[in-house]
Design an enzyme around this catalytic site. Structure first.
Site, short mmCIF file in Angstrom:
data_model
loop_
_atom_site.label_atom_id
_atom_site.label_comp_id
_atom_site.label_asym_id
_atom_site.label_seq_id
_atom_site.Cartn_x
_atom_site.Cartn_y
_atom_site.Cartn_z
N ASP A 149 70.50 18.42 24.81
CA ASP A 149 69.15 17.95 24.53
C ASP A 149 69.09 17.13 23.25
OD1 ASP A 149 68.55 19.49 26.75
OD2 ASP A 149 66.65 20.18 25.92
N CYS A 177 74.03 25.89 26.28
CA CYS A 177 72.88 25.15 25.76
C CYS A 177 71.63 25.25 26.62
CB CYS A 177 73.29 23.71 25.49
SG CYS A 177 74.43 23.59 24.08
N ASP A 178 70.62 24.50 26.20
CA ASP A 178 69.22 24.75 26.54
C ASP A 178 68.91 24.98 28.02
OD1 ASP A 178 69.36 23.85 23.92
OD2 ASP A 178 67.41 22.86 24.00
N LYS A 179 69.27 24.05 28.88
CA LYS A 179 68.95 24.18 30.30
C LYS A 179 70.09 24.79 31.09
CE LYS A 179 65.41 22.12 28.87
NZ LYS A 179 65.97 21.96 27.53
N GLU A 186 61.14 16.62 25.78
CA GLU A 186 60.83 17.28 24.51
C GLU A 186 60.38 16.24 23.50
OE1 GLU A 186 63.92 21.06 24.65
OE2 GLU A 186 64.31 19.43 23.26
N SER A 212 61.22 20.96 21.60
CA SER A 212 62.49 21.59 21.30
C SER A 212 62.23 22.96 20.69
CB SER A 212 63.27 20.72 20.30
OG SER A 212 64.27 21.46 19.65
#
EC number: 4.2.1.9
Length: 553
Positions: A78, A119-121, A444, A470
């Protein structure tokens, strides 16, 4: 074993022949086949070390009598995708990851799987696959990055993003910005604060899907390698016990996770990912559950971006289990975890090795940092179906605020205006057509919020969007406004100068325009059409609203 269908009986001679082409022996045919689902790649800092963790996982599987087979998923950073069209592909990648895991695991009939995301997703994508497939599974999250250290203080990626805003405002020299750029991201791992990746790792542990201590064990810590090896050993036992994710994760497990989320001041993206995950487990998790639990669960540890502490401090203070220990009287301690023990049984074995730090940075229920949890859900005439804010990271002066709207139809326009100095104290920046369908992809707004922060305006300027933020965002930033503008939501009717009322304690987000005027605007409203192709076009057709987790049909 599930894998018997591809390796037992004379009729499976051709299948066995193909397996033998990969080096599988006759004796290995009798053992459990374990998928090692690795999101390693060479461009995402959170993932550059996962090849080493996968080797440890495979060693553990072999130690316990299983046969590992590694394959890879995609993984979007991201931070690298921030501030340009690349961010449109981040949230959609969640379902792609889930789908590709399903395709590989179902096609090859694995007996169990070890999932290795960071990480994020990527973490929610792996978790959603675990819920959908419901075969024995264990998650090894890749671990946080060490913080940087610049000008005698710890730093992280958000320090750099905010440095850009400070540089634009003349508060930071080019040399100082370069120093932040060079020294703030210290190497492998997820960004060093309680941002989305680390929040989701904590959710994974709180749900019971990773071994105790996994969430905060750092990427470069030998402890992480040992956890990976132990996870490889444990998955073979899970296969033999037929202990699957849906036997571990229940409605009460999600309540536990949300309470931990509130206590650690986690990312607002949990309000997207946990409902989507619950959906794959056959459960419902409405936004109101987050707000109900936020009102009764205090914020106990002040971590970046809302506070001074980094994941390194949190890990040394005891990590997720230390927070669970503080919350014990509120949690469902009878919930099972992947090690075969309940949360309560794991707590009985918890050893706090740094009691002084533990007491210093993790507060108690009786004396919390904030009486309510980190996230609040706001509703009102601007967000009839809800919106979210990380209230733990909002300056007290901005918890109640009314100001004039400055409206932008995309993030790029907002960024130009912010950096040009057009946004003044008291303003409320509105960025719309950035929702799941409108973006598409629900970008984001970190670049915009960090620019506002770097220019010293977070105590006087708010930002509202139908996009998202974020986990590194701080300040009065309200996202996931639903319905989104492209679906006819009131945020699409806002005009420059309209007054907007924000009242976080009362959970209110109102557009101060008469009903008569709103009806006039609604009658004339035509959302702009964006020409999109490829995967985003398919995503736009099938994605649902942010208030339901942005799930895809």
């Amino acid at each position: 074993m599930r894998s018997a269908i591809i390796k037992e009986g004379p009729e499976r001679a051709a299948n066995r022949s193909l397996l033998k082409a990969t080096g599988v022996t006759d004796s290995e045919m009798k053992k459990p086949f374990i998928a090692v689902v690795n999101s390693w790649n060479e461009i995402v800092p959170g993932h550059i070390h996962l090849d080493k963790l996968a080797e440890a996982v495979k060693a553990g599987i072999r130690n316990a009598g299983g046969v590992p087979f590694e394959f890879h998923t995609i993984g979007v950073c991201d931070g690298l995708a921030m501030g340009h069209e690349g961010m449109k592909y981040s949230l959609p990648s969640r379902e792609v990851i889930e789908d590709t895991i399903e395709l590989m695991v179902r096609a090859h009939q694995f007996d169990g799987m070890v999932l290795i995301p960071t990480c994020d997703k990527i973490v929610p994508g792996h978790l959603m696959a675990a819920g959908r497939l419901d075969i024995p599974a264990i998650v090894v999250t890749g671990g946080p990055m060490l913080p940087g250290y610049v000008d005698d203080k710890y730093t992280d990626l958000i320090s750099v993003f905010e440095g850009v805003g400070a540089y634009s405002a003349g508060k930071l020299s080019e040399a100082e910005l370069k120093r932040l750029e060079n020294l703030s991201c210290a190497g492998a791992g997820s960004c060093a604060g309680m941002f989305t990746a680390n929040t989701m790792a904590c959710m994974t542990e709180a749900l019971g899907l990773s071994l105790p201590g996994c969430a905060t064990a750092h990427a470069v810590d030998a402890k992480k390698v040992r956890i990976a090896k132990e996870s490889g050993e444990r998955i073979v036992a899970l296969v033999k016990e037929n202990l699957t994710p849906r036997k571990i994760v229940t409605q009460k497990s999600f309540e536990n996770a949300i309470m931990v989320d509130m206590a650690v001041g986690g990312s607002t993206n949990t309000t997207l990912h946990l409902p989507a995950l619950a959906h794959e487990f056959g459960l419902e998790l409405p936004l109101k559950t987050f707000d109900e639990l936020s009102r009764t669960t205090p914020h106990l540890i002040s971590l970046r971006p809302g506070g001074p502490n980094f994941m390194l401090h949190f890990d040394r203070a005891g990590g997720v289990e230390a927070v669970v220990q503080r919350l014990a009287s509120k949690l469902h301690l009878d919930q099972l975890t992947v090690n075969g023990k309940t949360i309560g049984e794991n707590l009985d074995e918890l050893e706090i090795v740094n009691p002084k730090l533990n007491a210093e940075i993790i507060t108690t229920l009786e004396n919390p940092i904030h009486a309510e949890g980190g996230i609040a859900v706001l509703k009102g005439s601007l967000a009839p179906d809800g919106s979210v804010v990380k209230q733990a990271a909002v300056d007290p002066k901005m918890r109640v605020h009314t100001g004039p709207a400055k409206v932008y139809d995309c993030e790029e326009d907002a960024m130009k205006s912010i950096l040009a100095g057009d946004v003044k104290p008291g303003d409320i920046v509105v960025i719309r057509y950035e929702g799941p369908k409108g973006g598409p992809g629900m970008r984001e707004m970190l670049a915009a919020t960090a620019a506002i922060g770097g220019m010293g305006l977070l105590e006087s300027v708010a930002l509202i969007t139908d996009g998202r933020f974020s986990g590194g965002t701080r300040g009065p930033c309200i996202g996931h406004v639903s319905p989104e503008a492209s679906e006819g939501g009131p945020i699409g009717l806002v005009k420059d100068g309209d007054l907007i009322e924000i009242n976080i304690p009362e959970r209110i987000l109102n557009l101060k325009v008469t009903e008569e005027e709103l009806e006039k605007r609604k009658a004339a409203f035509v959302p702009p059409k964006k020409e999109v192709t490829g995967y985003l076009a398919r995503y736009q057709r099938s994605v649902h609203s942010a208030n339901t987790g942005g799930i895809v049909d």
